[in-house]
Scaffold this motif. Sequence first.
Motif, PDB file in Angstrom:
ATOM      1  N   LEU A   1     144.878   6.906  19.330  1.00 15.94           N
ATOM      2  CA  LEU A   1     143.888   6.973  18.252  1.00 15.94           C
ATOM      3  C   LEU A   1     142.532   7.432  18.790  1.00 15.94           C
ATOM      4  O   LEU A   1     141.836   8.235  18.156  1.00 15.94           O
ATOM      5  CB  LEU A   1     143.747   5.605  17.575  1.00 15.94           C
TER       6      LEU A   1
ATOM      7  N   LEU B   1     142.006   9.312  21.357  1.00 12.60           N
ATOM      8  CA  LEU B   1     142.097  10.743  21.650  1.00 12.60           C
ATOM      9  C   LEU B   1     141.904  11.571  20.379  1.00 12.60           C
ATOM     10  O   LEU B   1     141.491  12.730  20.432  1.00 12.60           O
ATOM     11  CB  LEU B   1     143.449  11.074  22.295  1.00 12.60           C
ATOM     12  N   GLU B   2     142.205  10.969  19.231  1.00 12.51           N
ATOM     13  CA  GLU B   2     142.026  11.659  17.950  1.00 12.51           C
ATOM     14  C   GLU B   2     140.685  11.337  17.306  1.00 12.51           C
ATOM     15  O   GLU B   2     140.486  11.568  16.120  1.00 12.51           O
ATOM     16  CB  GLU B   2     143.173  11.315  17.006  1.00 12.51           C
TER      17      GLU B   2
ATOM     18  N   PHE C   1     139.041   8.268  17.036  1.00 12.41           N
ATOM     19  CA  PHE C   1     138.758   6.928  16.529  1.00 12.41           C
ATOM     20  C   PHE C   1     138.179   6.037  17.639  1.00 12.41           C
ATOM     21  O   PHE C   1     138.271   6.369  18.824  1.00 12.41           O
ATOM     22  CB  PHE C   1     140.038   6.295  15.966  1.00 12.41           C
TER      23      PHE C   1
ATOM     24  N   ARG D   1     150.341  18.339  18.953  1.00 13.06           N
ATOM     25  CA  ARG D   1     150.180  17.633  20.236  1.00 13.06           C
ATOM     26  C   ARG D   1     151.522  17.549  20.951  1.00 13.06           C
ATOM     27  O   ARG D   1     152.523  17.178  20.338  1.00 13.06           O
ATOM     28  CB  ARG D   1     149.673  16.219  20.001  1.00 13.06           C
TER      29      ARG D   1
ATOM     30  N   VAL E   1     151.121   6.416  23.282  1.00  8.77           N
ATOM     31  CA  VAL E   1     149.933   7.255  23.073  1.00  8.77           C
ATOM     32  C   VAL E   1     150.241   8.315  22.014  1.00  8.77           C
ATOM     33  O   VAL E   1     149.426   8.593  21.130  1.00  8.77           O
ATOM     34  CB  VAL E   1     149.470   7.884  24.400  1.00  8.77           C
TER      35      VAL E   1
ATOM     36  N   GLY F   1     150.049   6.910  18.659  1.00 12.41           N
ATOM     37  CA  GLY F   1     148.644   6.755  18.265  1.00 12.41           C
ATOM     38  C   GLY F   1     148.075   8.062  17.740  1.00 12.41           C
ATOM     39  O   GLY F   1     147.331   8.089  16.762  1.00 12.41           O
ATOM     40  N   MET F   2     148.439   9.163  18.387  1.00  7.87           N
ATOM     41  CA  MET F   2     147.997  10.483  17.915  1.00  7.87           C
ATOM     42  C   MET F   2     148.569  10.771  16.524  1.00  7.87           C
ATOM     43  O   MET F   2     147.859  11.265  15.631  1.00  7.87           O
ATOM     44  CB  MET F   2     148.473  11.567  18.880  1.00  7.87           C
TER      45      MET F   2
ATOM     46  N   LEU G   1     149.549   8.636  14.321  1.00 11.20           N
ATOM     47  CA  LEU G   1     148.874   7.750  13.372  1.00 11.20           C
ATOM     48  C   LEU G   1     147.488   8.296  13.035  1.00 11.20           C
ATOM     49  O   LEU G   1     147.061   8.292  11.874  1.00 11.20           O
ATOM     50  CB  LEU G   1     148.770   6.346  13.988  1.00 11.20           C
ATOM     51  N   GLY G   2     146.802   8.786  14.075  1.00 12.21           N
ATOM     52  CA  GLY G   2     145.480   9.376  13.852  1.00 12.21           C
ATOM     53  C   GLY G   2     145.535  10.564  12.915  1.00 12.21           C
ATOM     54  O   GLY G   2     144.657  10.753  12.073  1.00 12.21           O
TER      55      GLY G   2
ATOM     56  N   GLN H   1     143.803  10.757   9.048  1.00 12.07           N
ATOM     57  CA  GLN H   1     142.800  11.778   8.717  1.00 12.07           C
ATOM     58  C   GLN H   1     143.372  12.876   7.818  1.00 12.07           C
ATOM     59  O   GLN H   1     142.727  13.904   7.619  1.00 12.07           O
ATOM     60  CB  GLN H   1     142.267  12.413  10.009  1.00 12.07           C
TER      61      GLN H   1
ATOM     62  N   PHE I   1     148.873  18.148  11.771  1.00 12.86           N
ATOM     63  CA  PHE I   1     149.460  18.462  13.071  1.00 12.86           C
ATOM     64  C   PHE I   1     150.593  17.495  13.390  1.00 12.86           C
ATOM     65  O   PHE I   1     150.647  16.386  12.885  1.00 12.86           O
ATOM     66  CB  PHE I   1     148.399  18.501  14.177  1.00 12.86           C
TER      67      PHE I   1
END
Lengths: 314, 277
Positions: free
Chosen positions: A59, A61-62, A64, B67, B128, B131-132, B134-135, B139, B143
């Motif tokens: 998160l 890295l994106e 947050f 990613r 990780v 997490g990307m 989820l990010g 948003q 991607f």
Amino acid sequence: MRKTCLDVVYELAKRDERVVFIGSDLGAGTLDQFRDEMPDRFFMEGVSEQNLIGMAAGLALEGFIPYVNTIATFITRRCYEQLAVDLCLHNLPVKLIANGGGLVYAPLGPTHLAIEDMAILRALPRMTVLAPCDKEEMARLMPQTLALGGPCYIRLAKGGDEIISDAAHGFTIGQAIMLRQPGKVLIVGTGITSTRAMHAAKELAEQGIECGVLHMHTVKPLDENAILSCLNDVDLLVTVEEHTLVGGLGSAVGELLVDKAPTSVGRLLRLGIPDSFADKYGTQDELLEYYGLQGPQIARRIRDVLNGAGEQVA
Amino acid sequence: MTSNFQAKIEGLQYDALQIRRNVWRALHGAGSGHMGGSSSAADLLAALYFHYLRQRPDEPEWPGRDRFVLSKGHANAALGAALARAGFIDDSVLDQFYAYQSSFGMHPDIKMPGVEMSTGGLGHGLSVGLGMALGARMQNLDFRTCVMLGDGELQEGSNWEGAMAAAHLRLSNLTAILDYNKVQQSGRVGEMLALEPMADKWLSFGWAVREIDGHDMGAIVEALDALPFAPDKPSMIIAHTVKGKGVGFAEDSYLWHNNLVTDEVYERALNELGAPE
């Protein structure tokens, strides 16, 4: 202190959309308001600390800014490689909120006592290590974590802790606070041991021994100048920590003296928890007393050293 | 099979061959490295970088990029070869494999353009990556995140925490690709710490799973084009591969997980693969 800390996280989240809260099975009632108002940025995950830290790194890295909260031993030891690789190596702004630093979880026993957390976190490049002394200081500390570019570790005390901090001193991460001006003795404390140091200093003053207290709320990076600038004036420098004597505040100060003021090393007295697991339960205060870390005991140990009768200083 | 598709597959097969050749070139230049897991992943990496991933090599930080995390970081020689071929880095970097001032180490390093995450210790990439993913969802970005795992790597428990979480969070924009070559550093995976039944494990953890031959370029492309395999689950591609694929003496052998590459060894490898072009 924990409530204050999480309340600030909520406030930060209200005004900054990058803020995310990630908890690990923290029980009912934790940040209900956060969950209700910002459910997309609230995660109460299971007991899987390695995954929590990795997820927080992803998160971050994106873009947050995750605040991760769980019990101190689990957010440090259980996922240490994730802290090193995922957070520190990538220099990510993930904030670790550690419940029950030191001896707080006395009733739960040695599995839950975080007595080496500062040592192992201090060993990680880029990690900031914080231990505020009371909830008012926590309220001043937390907003500053938002702008901190890298990872940080926030060690929480028990809660209901005596207020010794003062808004007049201000607060800046990395800048120690002189709670009481040094005399022939200066005690350096962190977290709630600064409170015990204040008790000891007051007792010593009543006995004619002027003793200052330097509150090192940031154990890493250590405020080196705050200590070095006092060395000319004090006969005895004392560190007090609710932490093993291996690698914590006392070690950090000892390393500083060895490197930058070697002639002062003999004036350092380090008080903390011996290199052992707790073999008692009870309360935080009882364990502090067991380890000789309550105010009157600190005062006695300092008197003994000054009288040449006590613990050997170098 | 249309001729267009056939031509596409042949092009990707050539990309994979170039990756394999450059793996051996990089390892020979440095003197050693992980040829086994780099070679087994070459076809998968070729399909990812030259067919599936939406990326801009001249703008490596482009926010809309897909990613890719190489969680089995010891295959970085192959990743470097793919990144050079895609244009993220200069081809000459491949001659600087773990050289003192190079950013092309034995494991991925975020200092190198195109590298999304520094890996090396096993069992980090999946969490990780989720997490990307989820990010991205938080948003509303479209991607996609792909994480390549090794089979020996799956012996690390952290992967299974990540597997649970990704399914729990219903991250359909997350894909894991398992380079299932069945050999690890000290022997066969099944003899070291068995992982079977592999597909059943991931299915039971809540993933949508597809098994393919990880050297059948047509099958790889079809699997990637079919992503996500389910609308509300993360996808797992179990790619059955051969360790050291492409060089007979190194195939399916734990001795060639990581080994020296002398001039003589390199010559024998090139005799089978041909030199990089």
